[in-house]
Design a protein around this motif. Sequence first.
Motif, PDB file in Angstrom:
ATOM      1  N   ASP A 147      -5.519   3.721  -2.923  1.00  0.00           N
ATOM      2  CA  ASP A 147      -5.760   3.632  -1.485  1.00  0.00           C
ATOM      3  C   ASP A 147      -6.763   4.673  -1.018  1.00  0.00           C
ATOM      4  OD1 ASP A 147      -3.880   1.711  -1.714  1.00  0.00           O
ATOM      5  OD2 ASP A 147      -2.346   2.688  -0.483  1.00  0.00           O
ATOM      6  N   SER A 192     -10.649  -3.790  -5.792  1.00  0.00           N
ATOM      7  CA  SER A 192      -9.388  -3.965  -5.078  1.00  0.00           C
ATOM      8  C   SER A 192      -8.224  -3.286  -5.781  1.00  0.00           C
ATOM      9  CB  SER A 192      -9.092  -5.457  -4.905  1.00  0.00           C
ATOM     10  OG  SER A 192     -10.080  -6.078  -4.109  1.00  0.00           O
ATOM     11  N   GLN A 193      -8.405  -2.938  -7.046  1.00  0.00           N
ATOM     12  CA  GLN A 193      -7.342  -2.300  -7.800  1.00  0.00           C
ATOM     13  C   GLN A 193      -7.396  -0.780  -7.723  1.00  0.00           C
ATOM     14  OE1 GLN A 193      -7.536  -3.847 -11.800  1.00  0.00           O
ATOM     15  NE2 GLN A 193      -7.722  -5.963 -11.111  1.00  0.00           N
ATOM     16  N   ASP A 219      -4.717  -4.822   4.636  1.00  0.00           N
ATOM     17  CA  ASP A 219      -3.779  -3.708   4.761  1.00  0.00           C
ATOM     18  C   ASP A 219      -4.523  -2.372   4.731  1.00  0.00           C
ATOM     19  OD1 ASP A 219      -1.747  -5.555   4.828  1.00  0.00           O
ATOM     20  OD2 ASP A 219      -1.275  -5.375   2.694  1.00  0.00           O
ATOM     21  N   ARG A 237      -4.885  -7.301   0.563  1.00  0.00           N
ATOM     22  CA  ARG A 237      -4.916  -5.861   0.265  1.00  0.00           C
ATOM     23  C   ARG A 237      -5.964  -5.157   1.117  1.00  0.00           C
ATOM     24  NH1 ARG A 237      -3.851  -1.568  -2.548  1.00  0.00           N
ATOM     25  NH2 ARG A 237      -5.458  -0.306  -3.560  1.00  0.00           N
TER      26      ARG A 237
END
Length: 489
Positions: free
Chosen positions: A100, A96-97, A128, A125
């Motif tokens: 994008d 998740s880090q 999104d 996240r």
Amino acid sequence: MNYFAIRSLPSSKQMMLKRALQNLRVPSESKRKRISGTVYDKTCAIDLCAEASGAHRKRKREQFSIIDKNVKLKKQQTAKDSNSVDKRVASMDYISQLPDTVIHIILSLLRSTKDAARTSILSKRWRDMWISFSVLTFDQRTFQELEGVQSMENCNEVFKQFIDKSLQSHLDRKLGIYKFVLHLTSYDPALVHHMERWFGIATENNAKELGFHVHVKGTRRYILPKNVFAAEGITGLRLQGCKLETCSIIKLPHLQKLYLRNLRVDQQIIMNLISSCPLIDDLRLIQCSGLSCLDISSLLKLDRVEVHCCNVLKKIDITAPSLQAFWYCGKKQVSCKINLKDCESLKRLTLEDSRMTNNQFHGRFFSFPLLEKLELSNCLKLTNIRIGSHRLNRLVLRGCKNLEEAEIDTPNLLSFEYQGDKFPFSFLNPKCLKEVKLSFAPMEDRKLKLNLKSEPLWFPKLREFLGKFDHKGLKLVVRTSKVIVSFYY
């Protein structure tokens, strides 16, 4: 308390006193003298028994309280452990880090759009990311089947309105576009203007991948909208069935994957397109007409090249030090000269070339010291070859009907697959082999069919081949006609 008083007690109390008396030990005379301030006699022994029963109950209560404390401590410890596990899991969620763009790549590699949509429940996240990942695929044939539109003219109009409404709804919700794909069943001049607008909307919303596929009918073809060549943000472009026209301005600085299928191309257009996209790492040309020479020398990050059934292609010259995989499938009528001598990093080579000779094969094969996988299919002119490599771990030979002898010296070969009607191999060192798949054509000799005791012509060599193994762990699969036999050694 006397005897009758004891007898008047309830039976449960009597049993408790009995156990207390059995457990009670009256000290000896010498021990009594050493105990100061206490007098022991038979009477006080009875009184002590009564007190012992109370002490017994007190000890039980203490034991239960200790058990309760232990249970509470264990629950607290379990809660602490679960919290620490949750913290460790949270701290280990490195995915998740990621940036994008990397997460978008992960989503694009999933099998279907539904699988990608399911990731939105993981966290805010990821939700999104899914919203910004939007994949818009418009397939006219599927649309026609679902809507039940019979007339092609009506179908084109309804399909156009559907795309317009979908894009407008997307823009109203301020959603991004990651991938835009358009499938058309046939040529319709009324859609030309709309296509340019649709691709313009996709590129203006930072689409990363564009796809345009047309099922060719007749000679009329769509011309790819010129605004696609100015889509600076795209990383993947897949085109099928359309036509490329000369474009003086090509701005695709981030393009990495270029797939062209069933296109009418011009030699100069392809060269301009390739030279204008320095980051291409995956190039695939399938059934492209009009291309006679493919010369690549400016793509320093090129990792994979596939060339299939390009009718008039006569020469391939690639200079790419980072090339890892090359797959060529040629036509029987056209001979193509392939030069990959400067691709020393090549690890996977697939050749389907019916016009390739023994000398041509040896010249290509021994130029790649790092080769790990070699696949030869329908190479009809190969008769006598030698394959020697210390790095090769997978070898596939299919449909090489005229192959009479193949000397194979590959000490680290793990997998071997062959399809044909004989066994023309001599393995010098097959001890590392873990999996062998052999598929033999059905026998055509009528005498062999009638005489069930006769062995196939390839069977003695197969027996000799198996005699070279002195270790366990080999999986052998032999297919002949409709019979499949598996052996494990």
